[in-house]
Scaffold this motif. Structure first.
Motif, PDB file in Angstrom:
ATOM      1  N   UNK A  48       8.777  29.323 -21.604  1.00 47.93           N
ATOM      2  CA  UNK A  48       9.878  28.462 -22.037  1.00 47.93           C
ATOM      3  C   UNK A  48      10.928  28.313 -20.939  1.00 47.93           C
ATOM      4  N   UNK A  51       9.557  25.695 -18.761  1.00 50.25           N
ATOM      5  CA  UNK A  51       9.700  24.390 -19.409  1.00 50.25           C
ATOM      6  C   UNK A  51      11.144  23.929 -19.432  1.00 50.25           C
ATOM      7  N   UNK A  53      13.224  25.114 -21.747  1.00 49.27           N
ATOM      8  CA  UNK A  53      13.676  25.230 -23.132  1.00 49.27           C
ATOM      9  C   UNK A  53      14.535  26.477 -23.313  1.00 49.27           C
ATOM     10  N   UNK A  73      14.577  19.731 -19.313  1.00 47.97           N
ATOM     11  CA  UNK A  73      13.122  19.755 -19.490  1.00 47.97           C
ATOM     12  C   UNK A  73      12.469  18.407 -19.192  1.00 47.97           C
ATOM     13  N   UNK A  74      13.142  17.335 -19.604  1.00 47.76           N
ATOM     14  CA  UNK A  74      12.550  16.009 -19.453  1.00 47.76           C
ATOM     15  C   UNK A  74      12.402  15.627 -17.984  1.00 47.76           C
ATOM     16  N   UNK A  78       7.016  18.106 -16.229  1.00 50.92           N
ATOM     17  CA  UNK A  78       6.080  19.036 -16.858  1.00 50.92           C
ATOM     18  C   UNK A  78       5.616  18.430 -18.180  1.00 50.92           C
ATOM     19  N   UNK A  80       3.895  19.939 -22.045  1.00 45.50           N
ATOM     20  CA  UNK A  80       3.649  21.201 -22.739  1.00 45.50           C
ATOM     21  C   UNK A  80       2.806  20.954 -23.987  1.00 45.50           C
ATOM     22  N   UNK A  82       1.743  22.805 -27.554  1.00 41.47           N
ATOM     23  CA  UNK A  82       2.290  23.871 -28.389  1.00 41.47           C
ATOM     24  C   UNK A  82       1.245  24.452 -29.335  1.00 41.47           C
ATOM     25  N   UNK A  83       1.572  25.632 -29.832  1.00 38.01           N
ATOM     26  CA  UNK A  83       0.671  26.329 -30.756  1.00 38.01           C
ATOM     27  C   UNK A  83       0.439  25.528 -32.037  1.00 38.01           C
ATOM     28  N   UNK A  86       2.867  20.471 -32.680  1.00 34.94           N
ATOM     29  CA  UNK A  86       4.162  19.778 -32.569  1.00 34.94           C
ATOM     30  C   UNK A  86       3.998  18.278 -32.418  1.00 34.94           C
ATOM     31  N   UNK A 147      -1.007  13.820 -25.178  1.00 33.71           N
ATOM     32  CA  UNK A 147       0.409  13.607 -24.928  1.00 33.71           C
ATOM     33  C   UNK A 147       0.814  14.221 -23.586  1.00 33.71           C
ATOM     34  N   UNK A 151       1.256  11.687 -19.380  1.00 33.26           N
ATOM     35  CA  UNK A 151       2.482  11.687 -18.585  1.00 33.26           C
ATOM     36  C   UNK A 151       2.190  11.939 -17.117  1.00 33.26           C
ATOM     37  N   UNK A 159       1.209  26.789 -24.688  1.00 34.07           N
ATOM     38  CA  UNK A 159       1.755  27.923 -25.428  1.00 34.07           C
ATOM     39  C   UNK A 159       0.800  28.279 -26.576  1.00 34.07           C
TER      40      UNK A 159
ATOM     41  N   UNK B 179       9.319  23.795 -32.584  1.00 30.91           N
ATOM     42  CA  UNK B 179       8.407  23.242 -31.575  1.00 30.91           C
ATOM     43  C   UNK B 179       8.539  21.725 -31.467  1.00 30.91           C
ATOM     44  N   UNK B 180       8.814  21.101 -32.616  1.00 30.84           N
ATOM     45  CA  UNK B 180       8.952  19.648 -32.629  1.00 30.84           C
ATOM     46  C   UNK B 180      10.164  19.226 -31.797  1.00 30.84           C
ATOM     47  N   UNK B 185      12.175  17.151 -26.623  1.00 35.99           N
ATOM     48  CA  UNK B 185      12.996  17.343 -25.424  1.00 35.99           C
ATOM     49  C   UNK B 185      12.157  17.109 -24.184  1.00 35.99           C
ATOM     50  N   UNK B 186      10.935  17.674 -24.184  1.00 33.91           N
ATOM     51  CA  UNK B 186      10.078  17.513 -23.020  1.00 33.91           C
ATOM     52  C   UNK B 186       9.641  16.053 -22.890  1.00 33.91           C
ATOM     53  N   UNK B 188      11.414  13.709 -23.314  1.00 30.62           N
ATOM     54  CA  UNK B 188      12.537  12.944 -22.779  1.00 30.62           C
ATOM     55  C   UNK B 188      13.403  12.267 -23.826  1.00 30.62           C
TER      56      UNK B 188
END
Lengths: 348, 290
Positions: A48, A51, A53, A73-74, A78, A80, A82-83, A86, A147, A151, A159, B179-180, B185-186, B188
């Motif tokens: 994190x 990332x 976060x 982060x944006x 990078x 990411x 998620x588990x 998300x 996703x 990018x 994660x 996580x959402x 955030x990632x 953007x």
């Protein structure tokens, strides 16, 4: 594509808890690095921090030669996975994959083309107009991958992406992710608590425990020469046998035999580590082990028993007949690892 | 019962009891409405003479025209239609205002590292102990000094700060997986984009549920509109009905039929809203679509 450079990166929470002790290491361009450790070891915090976060308390983190400590982060280039996937539940697969591009003001036709391409790569072309709730777990994870791919980032972060899938699907996705990473050649950091995932996927593994990096190395190195008793017992299933031995003359006493290992510079007691498969059945062997339980695994068997009072596990091939009770085994001395009994560190 | 036996459909005592209780409950609610309906079909004189009866009269059309289109009062500006429009403006403005304000307050409390977020939340929550009736004089004073008497702003704005909506949305936002938020955030999405692109669509069932509750609540407001609106063209239905029945002029009878029909009309929009949004309402309060 980028190198990642950690220089004494540290995480201290406001309540004083030090989640990650100062860590310094380097991730090569295109490398697949797996962070592995038990829950609460700081591996997710580390991810994190990469990332963005989680704030970095101290130290310097560079991605692609750029210090990113204070970068959003944006803007870190990078992606990411998620588990819990998300995914945005109200958006179609197409919009889920394209959302990051849309926020970056990429023209609509470019987004559409990129989404199609990513979907093709992940076998999702038929599902682009579905909602995440209409997909299976594996498909959802693929959308999450899509996703990330679309990018075209410098760095992939994973994660524990497979821990919500069933065992069969997990094995399959493991291979898919690895193959995809190879094909795209993107530097990747992958967090897991599953040592099998770590061993099979990684170019290099970073083993963490209690906020400290225990060892960094290739899967083979970690398996063969664990740097501490923690790594020895965490990596490998079943784990390495750890036996208490005492010094006797020039050698080390294990049960009723003295091993001829030069041990001049070590303390009275030492921990000896030996992998279960390095112990071999041998009617003339010097280890007499009392076998209590035989675990049948098809391809091989695991024998759980005792060497005097210390429990020990032995791995034998399937065509070898075994019975419970006393049996004799031998172990090659070059397969033995020695650890300091107090600190648990490896003795060279 | 063995496996081979078919389960027989038996009428059980408890089922009968359930239905009796439900039927009685429904009648308890409906009979007054039917009485009002009956009273709006007979001439006013008959109501005075005989009170409620089982006789359905022929005055419904007349009363409907009178209720909806005939002006009452002095200015001749508060017809049923104008009151209905005012009520809708109040109900919708009230509900929409509460939802927007409540959502934004909850968003700030849940997602931003504010120094006194918890304190702010509990301060908002405490206002549940201070309903309009308690603070009606200072509220009136403020609206009056801002020159908002007899305006829609004056009707709506003092009522829209809502602890209930803030609380409901806060609880909902807290249940949105972390996580959402990280994924957005990632991807953007800044604070505004995250709110509009992710949170609002995720909350749509919640919004529908809040809208029903708040619309009905706003529609039924009586005390506040009575205080704030003195001009007849600003009257809402709930406030205006009373006026109709109250008017005694010389030997004229109060227009019971007209008033009763208007009361019945006043009930319809909230009922329709509840019927229409019912499934959303249940969804919003029970399941979370995440």
């Amino acid at each position: 594509m980028a190198v990642v450079h950690f220089d004494a990166v540290q995480k201290i929470y406001p309540n004083g808890f030090e989640a990650v002790k100062p860590a310094s290491f380097h991730i090569e361009d295109g490398e697949f690095v797996v962070l592995v450790g038990p829950s609460g070891c700081g591996k997710s915090t580390m991810l994190r921090m990469i990332a963005g976060l989680e704030d970095i308390s101290d130290g310097v983190l560079q991605i692609g030669g750029r210090v990113v400590n204070d970068i959003d982060p944006a803007d870190r280039d990078i992606a990411m996975v998620f588990q819990n996937y998300a995914l945005y539940p109200h958006m179609s697969v197409r919009n889920n994959i394209g959302y990051g591009l849309k926020n970056r003001a990429v023209p609509r036709d470019v987004i559409a083309a990129k989404v199609e391409e990513a979907a093709k790569m992940l076998n999702l072309s038929d599902y682009l107009d579905r909602k995440p709730s209409q997909l299976s777990g594996g498909q959802r994870q693929r959308v999450a991958m899509g996703r990330a791919i679309v990018r075209d980032p410098a760095l992939f972060l994973f994660d524990e992406p497979l821990s919500n899938l069933d065992a069969k699907l997990r094995n399959q996705m493991r291979i898919e992710i690895k193959a995809l990473q190879r094909r795209l050649g993107v530097t990747s950091v992958y967090v897991t608590h599953d040592q099998v995932e770590a061993m099979t996927m990684a170019d290099r593994i970073i083993v963490m425990n209690g906020g400290v990096i225990e060892q960094i190395g290739t899967p083979a190195e970690i398996y063969k020469t664990p740097a501490s008793t923690f790594v020895a017992s965490f990596m490998g299933a079943p784990p390495m046998n750890l036996l208490q031995v005492t010094r006797e003359g020039a050698g080390l006493r294990l049960a009723d035999q003295v091993l001829n290992i030069a041990a001049a510079d070590i303390d009275e007691t030492v921990t000896l580590g030996i992998r279960p498969e390095d112990i071999v059945p041998d009617p003339n062997g010097s280890l007499s082990i009392h076998v209590d339980i035989i675990e049948e695994l098809g391809a091989h068997r695991l024998l759980h028993g005792r060497l005097e009072e210390q429990s020990i596990t032995v791995h034998v091939p399937k065509d070898h007949d075994v019975t419970t009770g006393m049996s004799r085994f031998s172990m090659p001395l070059n397969a033995v690892s020695l650890f300091d009994a107090k600190s648990g560190r490896r003795l060279s | 019962m063995t496996a081979t036996q078919k389960p027989r459909k038996r009428i059980r005592f408890s089922t009968v009891m359930d239905h009796i209780v439900l039927t009685l409950g429904a009648l308890f609610m409906l009979v007054p409405m039917l009485m009002v309906f009956q009273l709006s079909t007979v001439p006013d004189a008959e109501i005075i003479q005989r009170g409620p009866s089982l006789n359905i009269g022929d005055q419904l059309d007349d009363n409907f025209v009178k209720a909806m289109f005939e002006a009452s009062g002095f200015s001749g500006e508060n017809t049923g239609v104008s009151m209905l429009i005012n009520s809708f403006i109040l109900g919708i403005g009230f509900a929409v205002g509460k939802i927007i304000l409540g959502m934004m307050a909850a968003y700030a409390i849940v997602y931003f590292r504010l120094r006194f977020a918890t304190l702010a939340f509990w301060a908002i929550f405490t206002t549940l102990l201070l309903p309009l009736e308690v603070r009606i004089l200072p509220s009136y004073e403020i609206v009056q000094s801002l020159g908002m008497l007899n305006t829609y702003q004056g009707l709506i704005i003092p009522l829209i700060a809502s602890a209930t909506a803030t609380f409901f949305f806060r609880q909902f936002f807290l249940s949105v997986p972390e996580e959402l938020v990280a994924a957005a955030r990632i991807d953007g999405a800044g604070p505004v984009k995250f709110f509009i692109d992710i949170l609002v669509p995720l909350s749509r069932t919640m919004i529908a549920a809040m809208f029903i509750i708040m619309f009905v609540y706003g529609w039924n407001q009586y005390l506040w509109p009575t205080m704030i609106t003195t001009e007849e063209d600003m009257y809402t239905l709930v406030r205006g009905i009373k006026q109709i029945i109250q008017v005694f002029e010389g030997t004229n009878l109060p227009e019971y039929g007209r008033g009763n029909l208007l009361a019945l009309i006043a009930v319809i929009p909230p009922v329709l809203i509840v019927v229409f949004f019912q499934s959303w309402f249940v969804k919003g309060l029970t399941e979370s679509d995440k």
